[in-house]
Design an enzyme around this catalytic site. Structure first.
Site, short mmCIF file in Angstrom:
data_model
loop_
_atom_site.label_atom_id
_atom_site.label_comp_id
_atom_site.label_asym_id
_atom_site.label_seq_id
_atom_site.Cartn_x
_atom_site.Cartn_y
_atom_site.Cartn_z
N SER A 42 -46.34 44.09 -29.81
CA SER A 42 -47.65 43.69 -29.34
C SER A 42 -48.43 43.21 -30.56
O SER A 42 -48.12 43.63 -31.68
CB SER A 42 -48.37 44.89 -28.72
OG SER A 42 -49.74 44.62 -28.55
N TYR A 65 -51.08 53.88 -28.16
CA TYR A 65 -50.32 52.65 -27.92
C TYR A 65 -50.12 51.90 -29.25
O TYR A 65 -49.00 51.47 -29.57
CB TYR A 65 -51.06 51.78 -26.91
CG TYR A 65 -50.34 50.50 -26.55
CD1 TYR A 65 -49.23 50.52 -25.72
CD2 TYR A 65 -50.77 49.27 -27.04
CE1 TYR A 65 -48.56 49.34 -25.39
CE2 TYR A 65 -50.11 48.09 -26.72
CZ TYR A 65 -49.01 48.14 -25.89
OH TYR A 65 -48.34 46.97 -25.57
N1 LIG Z 1 -49.33 43.40 -20.57
C1 LIG Z 1 -49.84 43.25 -21.79
O1 LIG Z 1 -51.04 42.93 -21.96
C2 LIG Z 1 -48.93 43.44 -23.00
C3 LIG Z 1 -49.41 42.99 -24.25
C4 LIG Z 1 -48.60 43.16 -25.37
C5 LIG Z 1 -47.36 43.77 -25.25
N2 LIG Z 1 -46.90 44.19 -24.03
C6 LIG Z 1 -45.60 44.86 -23.99
O2 LIG Z 1 -44.71 44.10 -23.19
C7 LIG Z 1 -43.74 44.97 -22.59
C8 LIG Z 1 -43.65 44.67 -21.10
O3 LIG Z 1 -44.91 44.95 -20.49
P1 LIG Z 1 -45.46 44.18 -19.20
O4 LIG Z 1 -46.75 43.57 -19.56
O5 LIG Z 1 -44.40 43.34 -18.60
O6 LIG Z 1 -45.81 45.45 -18.28
P2 LIG Z 1 -45.33 45.90 -16.81
O7 LIG Z 1 -45.46 44.80 -15.84
O8 LIG Z 1 -46.06 47.18 -16.56
O9 LIG Z 1 -43.77 46.21 -17.02
C9 LIG Z 1 -43.33 47.36 -17.68
C10 LIG Z 1 -41.89 47.61 -17.30
O10 LIG Z 1 -41.43 48.79 -17.99
C11 LIG Z 1 -40.80 49.64 -17.05
N3 LIG Z 1 -40.90 51.02 -17.48
C12 LIG Z 1 -42.03 51.73 -17.76
N4 LIG Z 1 -41.70 52.99 -18.09
C13 LIG Z 1 -40.35 53.08 -18.01
C14 LIG Z 1 -39.43 54.13 -18.21
N5 LIG Z 1 -39.82 55.36 -18.58
N6 LIG Z 1 -38.11 53.88 -18.03
C15 LIG Z 1 -37.69 52.66 -17.65
N7 LIG Z 1 -38.53 51.62 -17.44
C16 LIG Z 1 -39.84 51.83 -17.61
C17 LIG Z 1 -41.49 49.36 -15.72
O11 LIG Z 1 -40.63 49.63 -14.63
P3 LIG Z 1 -40.65 50.93 -13.68
O12 LIG Z 1 -42.08 51.33 -13.48
O13 LIG Z 1 -39.96 50.45 -12.44
O14 LIG Z 1 -39.84 51.94 -14.43
C18 LIG Z 1 -41.69 47.85 -15.82
O15 LIG Z 1 -40.53 47.18 -15.40
C19 LIG Z 1 -44.19 46.39 -22.92
O16 LIG Z 1 -43.44 46.88 -24.00
C20 LIG Z 1 -45.65 46.22 -23.33
O17 LIG Z 1 -46.07 47.22 -24.24
C21 LIG Z 1 -47.67 44.03 -22.91
#
Ligand SMILES: NC(=O)c1ccc[n+]([C@@H]2O[C@H](COP(=O)([O-])OP(=O)(O)OC[C@H]3O[C@@H](n4cnc5c(N)ncnc54)[C@H](OP(=O)(O)O)[C@@H]3O)[C@@H](O)[C@H]2O)c1
Length: 265
Positions: A149, A162
């Protein structure tokens, strides 16, 4: 040397929504076999169906869901077992994408919030990486892609747990990249800024009144596209979005100015 998706074997964690889901679809469309992990089985099956429709090339035979919590060692072992069974123990890509967050002051939070975030965002991907190394050593132009991130480069208030988890991932990735250079395994660090996904609906231990500020956001598929390009080019690092780059590069130039701005805001 480029990383080629066709006939490759890839693991993607956090495949049931957001960036991970979009990336799986792109990999499947490009001819990769994908071991997709998340806890919500129905979402993984939906992804399999949509991939079938989007790709004429037997996507269903190249999709391998592993349902479960990535913090569970037996789930991580199963992910590796399945990946190893696809092409004689070879793995070309590991995407550590699963992640969670929380909002709110450190002082008001229970210790369990920090523990859980570090387990999901740091210890689980690091231990999955450890298990995957033998398979990756036998892969073609292998890449470990870690979703970090911009907050893993510059920390902000009310996201201390985080930010800590993403700084840990950043440091681990830089160190591992140098260690693995002689083996030909690349480590690609992708740092999105705010992304339109389910991330903010899945915050843990967060009061309803807490909100997150950001300058602009990218759709999840735009981040997935940038991630796919970074993997193909075997880049070391990519920072997404203008706002994200502004934060990271302003901090590299002058941390005191960014400190002052954050204190005021
Ligand atoms: N969204 C933002 O603003 C943002 C910004 C910077 C970086 N990121 C990073 O990008 C990555 C993806 O995030 P996203 O934005 O796509 O969020 P998201 O839509 O909430 O997706 C998160 C994914 O992680 C899975 N997950 C969560 N806990 C888990 C666990 N204990 N075991 C297995 N799977 C798990 C969830 O699936 P289930 O709930 O089905 O397990 C979901 O598929 C993350 O690492 C996040 O920190 C996001």
């Amino acid at each position: 040397m480029r990383w080629e998706p066709k006939e490759s074997v890839a693991i993607v964690t956090g495949a049931s929504s957001g960036i991970g889901r979009c990336l799986c679809r792109r990999l499947l469309r490009s001819g990769a076999s994908v071991v997709a992990n998340a806890r919500r089985e129905e979402r993984l099956l939906e992804l399999q169906d949509s991939a079938d429709n989007a790709s004429a090339d037997n996507a269903e035979q190249r999709f391998f869901p592993v349902v479960g919590d990535v913090t569970d060692p037996t789930v991580r072992q199963e992910i590796i077992r399945v990946a190893g069974s696809i092409r004689s123990g070879e793995l070309d890509l590991l995407v550590n994408n699963a992640g969670i967050g929380a909002l709110g002051p450190f002082a008001d939070a229970e210790p369990s919030r920090l523990r859980r975030i570090m387990e999901v965002n740091f210890f689980a991907p690091v231990e999955l990486t450890r298990l995957a190394l033998d398979l990756l050593r036998r892969g073609r132009a292998p890449v470990i892609c870690n979703l970090c991130s911009v907050l893993g480069h510059r920390a902000v208030p009310d996201k201390s747990e985080y930010c800590a988890s993403k700084f840990a991932m950043h440091g681990f990735s830089d160190s591992l990249r140098a260690e693995l250079a002689p083996t030909g395994i690349q480590v690609t660090l992708v740092s999105p800024s705010t992304t339109e996904s389910e991330f903010f609906d899945s915050l843990i231990d967060t009061d309803a009144g807490q909100t997150s500020k950001s300058i602009g956001s990218w759709p999840a598929d735009r981040v997935a596209k940038a991630t796919m390009s970074a993997i193909r080019a075997r880049r070391s690092e990519v920072i997404c979005s203008l706002g994200g780059k502004a934060l990271v590069y302003a901090d590299r130039l002058s941390p005191p100015i960014v400190n002052a701005v954050l204190k005021k805001s």
